[in-house]
Design a protein around this motif. Structure first.
Motif: not given
Length: 200
Positions: A3, A71-72, A107, A138, A193, A197
Motif C-alpha cells: 500500500q 492509504a495515508g 485515511k 482524515m 494505515a 487496511g
C-alpha cells in the motif's frame, strides 16, 4: 500487495524535502507499505510561464490520482509567518472534488515542517496543515511521548508532527533526534494505515 503512503510536501530551501525523505524511510520500514514522494509546484502572484509537467529536481508533482490511490498521507511545508506556505495552501484549496467525494475520509494523516528559528511557528504551522485534513475526514497521527527523542530533542520535534530547525541562514543539519522523530512518524503513519487496511 503493498500500500502507498503519499508523502506530499512543498520545499523552498530543501529542508522540508529532507524531512519528507526521512518520513518515507520510516514508512518503508513497515512491511507491506511503500512511500510515494510527491511535491506541489510553486505559485507566484503573476504567472508568465506555466510550470513544466515535471520539476527540475526532487519528487514529481502531485496528481489527483496520487490522492485517490494513497492509504495515508504525510503533508509537509516550511512555515510562513506561523502558517503553511502558499503553494501547499493553494493545492489544498483545489481539492474540493476530493472533499465532496470523500476520497481521503477515514485515511490516516500526519504533518511535518521546517522553520528558521526554534520559536518560528512550528506548532502553529503543523496545526494549520491539520485543519484541512480534518475537513477531509482524515485521522490525524502525531508523535507520542513514548518516543524518547521527543523529550530529548534540543531542536525540532513536537507531538503534533516532525519538525526541523534549519537556522537563520538555513545551514543547520537535521539533528539525530529530528531524524529519529521523522522516521518514527513515517513508521507510525504506515502502521496505522496497515492496521486500518487489514480491518476493512
Amino acid at each position: 500487495m503493498s500500500q502507498d503512503i503519499l508523502v506530499l510536501y512543498y520545499s523552498r530551501s530543501g529542508h522540508t524535502a529532507q524531512l519528507a525523505r526521512l518520513i518515507a524511510r520510516g514508512v518503508e520500514e513497515i512491511p507491506g507499505m511503500r512511500a510515494r514522494l510527491r511535491q506541489v509546484p510553486p505559485v507566484a502572484p503573476v504567472t508568465e510561464v506555466a510550470q513544466p509537467p515535471e520539476p527540475d529536481e526532487g519528487a514529481p508533482y502531485v496528481t489527483r490520482d496520487d490522492l485517490a490511490a494513497c492509504a495515508g498521507l504525510a503533508l509537509g511545508s516550511p512555515t510562513r509567518f506561523g502558517n503553511m506556505a502558499a503553494p501547499l495552501k493553494y493545492f489544498l484549496d483545489s481539492t474540493g472534488a476530493e472533499w465532496a467525494s470523500g476520497v481521503l475520509a477515514g485515511k490516516p494523516a500526519a504533518v511535518f515542517t521546517a522553520t528558521s528559528t526554534m520559536h518560528g511557528g512550528q506548532e502553529s504551522t503543523l496545526l494549520s496543515m491539520a485543519l484541512p485534513l480534518l475537513h477531509h475526514g482524515m485521522l490525524l497521527v502525531g508523535l507520542p511521548y513514548t518516543e524518547p527523542a521527543l523529550t530529548a530533542t534540543q531542536s525540532g520535534g513536537t507531538p503534533y508532527g516532525a519538525s526541523h530547525v534549519a537556522g537563520a541562514k538555513g545551514d543547520n543539519a537535521i539533528s539525530e533526534h529530528e531524524r529519529d522523530l521523522a522516521r518514527a512518524l513515517g513508521r507510525r503513519l504506515a502502521d496505522v494505515a496497515r492496521r486500518l487496511g487489514s480491518a476493512a
